[in-house]
Design a protein around this motif. Structure first.
Motif, PDB file in Angstrom:
ATOM      1  N   LEU A 182       7.882  26.223  -8.284  1.00 53.28           N
ATOM      2  CA  LEU A 182       8.267  25.473  -7.101  1.00 53.28           C
ATOM      3  C   LEU A 182       9.155  26.326  -6.208  1.00 53.28           C
ATOM      4  N   ARG A 183       8.984  26.217  -4.905  1.00 56.74           N
ATOM      5  CA  ARG A 183       9.847  26.906  -3.942  1.00 56.74           C
ATOM      6  C   ARG A 183      10.886  25.903  -3.447  1.00 56.74           C
ATOM      7  N   PRO A 184      12.078  25.918  -4.037  1.00 58.34           N
ATOM      8  CA  PRO A 184      13.088  24.912  -3.691  1.00 58.34           C
ATOM      9  C   PRO A 184      13.524  24.958  -2.233  1.00 58.34           C
ATOM     10  N   ASP A 185      13.431  26.125  -1.593  1.00 58.02           N
ATOM     11  CA  ASP A 185      13.835  26.225  -0.192  1.00 58.02           C
ATOM     12  C   ASP A 185      12.987  25.340   0.714  1.00 58.02           C
ATOM     13  N   VAL A 186      11.717  25.155   0.366  1.00 58.60           N
ATOM     14  CA  VAL A 186      10.827  24.307   1.164  1.00 58.60           C
ATOM     15  C   VAL A 186      11.281  22.851   1.071  1.00 58.60           C
ATOM     16  N   LEU A 187      11.597  22.413  -0.139  1.00 61.36           N
ATOM     17  CA  LEU A 187      12.080  21.042  -0.318  1.00 61.36           C
ATOM     18  C   LEU A 187      13.458  20.859   0.302  1.00 61.36           C
ATOM     19  N   ALA A 188      14.297  21.872   0.207  1.00 60.83           N
ATOM     20  CA  ALA A 188      15.632  21.791   0.795  1.00 60.83           C
ATOM     21  C   ALA A 188      15.543  21.653   2.313  1.00 60.83           C
ATOM     22  N   SER A 189      14.616  22.356   2.922  1.00 59.61           N
ATOM     23  CA  SER A 189      14.421  22.262   4.366  1.00 59.61           C
ATOM     24  C   SER A 189      13.989  20.854   4.763  1.00 59.61           C
ATOM     25  N   LEU A 190      13.101  20.275   3.976  1.00 61.66           N
ATOM     26  CA  LEU A 190      12.655  18.901   4.228  1.00 61.66           C
ATOM     27  C   LEU A 190      13.821  17.928   4.065  1.00 61.66           C
ATOM     28  N   ALA A 191      14.598  18.123   3.018  1.00 63.42           N
ATOM     29  CA  ALA A 191      15.759  17.273   2.769  1.00 63.42           C
ATOM     30  C   ALA A 191      16.782  17.405   3.905  1.00 63.42           C
ATOM     31  N   ASP A 192      16.977  18.613   4.417  1.00 64.19           N
ATOM     32  CA  ASP A 192      17.902  18.835   5.537  1.00 64.19           C
ATOM     33  C   ASP A 192      17.449  18.063   6.772  1.00 64.19           C
ATOM     34  N   GLY A 193      16.136  18.049   7.019  1.00 67.07           N
ATOM     35  CA  GLY A 193      15.608  17.300   8.157  1.00 67.07           C
ATOM     36  C   GLY A 193      15.919  15.820   8.038  1.00 67.07           C
ATOM     37  N   PHE A 194      15.753  15.267   6.829  1.00 66.48           N
ATOM     38  CA  PHE A 194      16.067  13.850   6.614  1.00 66.48           C
ATOM     39  C   PHE A 194      17.570  13.596   6.677  1.00 66.48           C
ATOM     40  N   ALA A 195      18.367  14.540   6.176  1.00 66.43           N
ATOM     41  CA  ALA A 195      19.822  14.387   6.241  1.00 66.43           C
ATOM     42  C   ALA A 195      20.285  14.348   7.698  1.00 66.43           C
ATOM     43  N   ASP A 196      19.685  15.193   8.535  1.00 67.46           N
ATOM     44  CA  ASP A 196      20.019  15.187   9.959  1.00 67.46           C
ATOM     45  C   ASP A 196      19.635  13.854  10.607  1.00 67.46           C
ATOM     46  N   LEU A 197      18.469  13.333  10.258  1.00 70.93           N
ATOM     47  CA  LEU A 197      18.048  12.034  10.786  1.00 70.93           C
ATOM     48  C   LEU A 197      19.016  10.935  10.371  1.00 70.93           C
ATOM     49  N   ALA A 198      19.420  10.960   9.100  1.00 71.37           N
ATOM     50  CA  ALA A 198      20.343   9.947   8.593  1.00 71.37           C
ATOM     51  C   ALA A 198      21.693  10.036   9.311  1.00 71.37           C
ATOM     52  N   GLU A 199      22.185  11.244   9.527  1.00 74.46           N
ATOM     53  CA  GLU A 199      23.467  11.426  10.216  1.00 74.46           C
ATOM     54  C   GLU A 199      23.383  10.948  11.663  1.00 74.46           C
ATOM     55  N   THR A 200      22.278  11.251  12.319  1.00 76.71           N
ATOM     56  CA  THR A 200      22.078  10.787  13.691  1.00 76.71           C
ATOM     57  C   THR A 200      22.031   9.259  13.734  1.00 76.71           C
ATOM     58  N   ALA A 201      21.320   8.647  12.812  1.00 71.98           N
ATOM     59  CA  ALA A 201      21.230   7.183  12.749  1.00 71.98           C
ATOM     60  C   ALA A 201      22.596   6.561  12.468  1.00 71.98           C
ATOM     61  N   ARG A 202      23.367   7.211  11.581  1.00 74.47           N
ATOM     62  CA  ARG A 202      24.710   6.718  11.262  1.00 74.47           C
ATOM     63  C   ARG A 202      25.599   6.745  12.508  1.00 74.47           C
ATOM     64  N   ALA A 203      25.563   7.863  13.236  1.00 72.46           N
ATOM     65  CA  ALA A 203      26.364   7.998  14.456  1.00 72.46           C
ATOM     66  C   ALA A 203      25.908   7.009  15.521  1.00 72.46           C
ATOM     67  N   THR A 204      24.615   6.802  15.616  1.00 76.87           N
ATOM     68  CA  THR A 204      24.070   5.838  16.578  1.00 76.87           C
ATOM     69  C   THR A 204      24.574   4.434  16.272  1.00 76.87           C
ATOM     70  N   ALA A 205      24.554   4.062  15.003  1.00 77.85           N
ATOM     71  CA  ALA A 205      25.016   2.727  14.600  1.00 77.85           C
ATOM     72  C   ALA A 205      26.513   2.568  14.844  1.00 77.85           C
ATOM     73  N   GLU A 206      27.291   3.594  14.493  1.00 80.67           N
ATOM     74  CA  GLU A 206      28.748   3.522  14.673  1.00 80.67           C
ATOM     75  C   GLU A 206      29.139   3.425  16.142  1.00 80.67           C
ATOM     76  N   ASN A 207      28.399   4.102  17.012  1.00 77.56           N
ATOM     77  CA  ASN A 207      28.721   4.122  18.430  1.00 77.56           C
ATOM     78  C   ASN A 207      27.940   3.077  19.235  1.00 77.56           C
ATOM     79  N   ASN A 208      27.170   2.264  18.516  1.00 78.69           N
ATOM     80  CA  ASN A 208      26.376   1.204  19.142  1.00 78.69           C
ATOM     81  C   ASN A 208      25.567   1.747  20.331  1.00 78.69           C
ATOM     82  N   VAL A 209      24.879   2.857  20.098  1.00 74.15           N
ATOM     83  CA  VAL A 209      24.077   3.475  21.141  1.00 74.15           C
ATOM     84  C   VAL A 209      22.775   2.701  21.277  1.00 74.15           C
ATOM     85  N   LYS A 210      22.521   2.238  22.508  1.00 75.29           N
ATOM     86  CA  LYS A 210      21.246   1.577  22.774  1.00 75.29           C
ATOM     87  C   LYS A 210      20.885   1.778  24.219  1.00 75.29           C
ATOM     88  N   ARG A 211      19.611   1.836  24.469  1.00 73.82           N
ATOM     89  CA  ARG A 211      19.105   2.037  25.817  1.00 73.82           C
ATOM     90  C   ARG A 211      19.008   0.685  26.515  1.00 73.82           C
TER      91      ARG A 211
END
Length: 104
Positions: free
Chosen positions: A72-101
Motif C-alpha cells: 500500500l502507498r500510504p501517501d495516497v491515502l494520506a492525501s485523500l484524508a487531507d482533502g477530507f480534513a480540509d473539507l471538515a475544517e471549512t464546514a466547521r468554520a462555516t457553521a461557527e461563523n454562520n456563513v450563508k448566501r
C-alpha cells in the motif's frame, strides 16, 4: 486554500473488494496468493482489482521470484484524508461563523 478530494480515487476505493484489499495491505505486504486466501475471490477477479489499484497509484508491486507482492502507498491515502480534513475544517468554520448566501 481548500484542497480538493480526488473523485477518481474515491471511485476506486468505493468498491468493497478493493477497500478490503487496501485494508489488508495496510497491515502487511502480501502476494496475490495471500490476497486470494484472505478474500476468497478468484485469481482473475483479484487481478482485475489489483490492476485498478495499481493504475490509480494506490499500491506498488515488488516481484519476488514467481510471485508479486503488493504494498500500500500510504501517501495516497494520506492525501485523500487531507482533502477530507480540509473539507471538515471549512464546514466547521462555516457553521461557527454562520456563513450563508443570501437569497435573491
Amino acid at each position: 486554500m481548500l484542497k480538493s478530494v480526488d473523485a477518481d480515487l474515491m471511485r476506486v476505493l468505493a468498491d468493497p473488494l478493493r477497500l478490503r484489499i487496501v485494508t489488508l495491505l495496510a497491515k502487511e505486504t502480501l502476494c496475490s496468493t495471500h490476497l486470494i486466501e484472505e478474500t476468497g475471490v478468484r485469481q482473475t477477479n483479484l487481478s482485475n482489482h489489483l490492476k485498478v489499484l495499481r493504475e490509480a497509484g494506490v499500491v506498488d508491486t515488488e516481484p519476488c521470484g514467481r510471485f508479486t507482492y503488493y504494498r500500500l502507498r500510504p501517501d495516497v491515502l494520506a492525501s485523500l484524508a487531507d482533502g477530507f480534513a480540509d473539507l471538515a475544517e471549512t464546514a466547521r468554520a462555516t457553521a461557527e461563523n454562520n456563513v450563508k448566501r443570501s437569497c435573491p
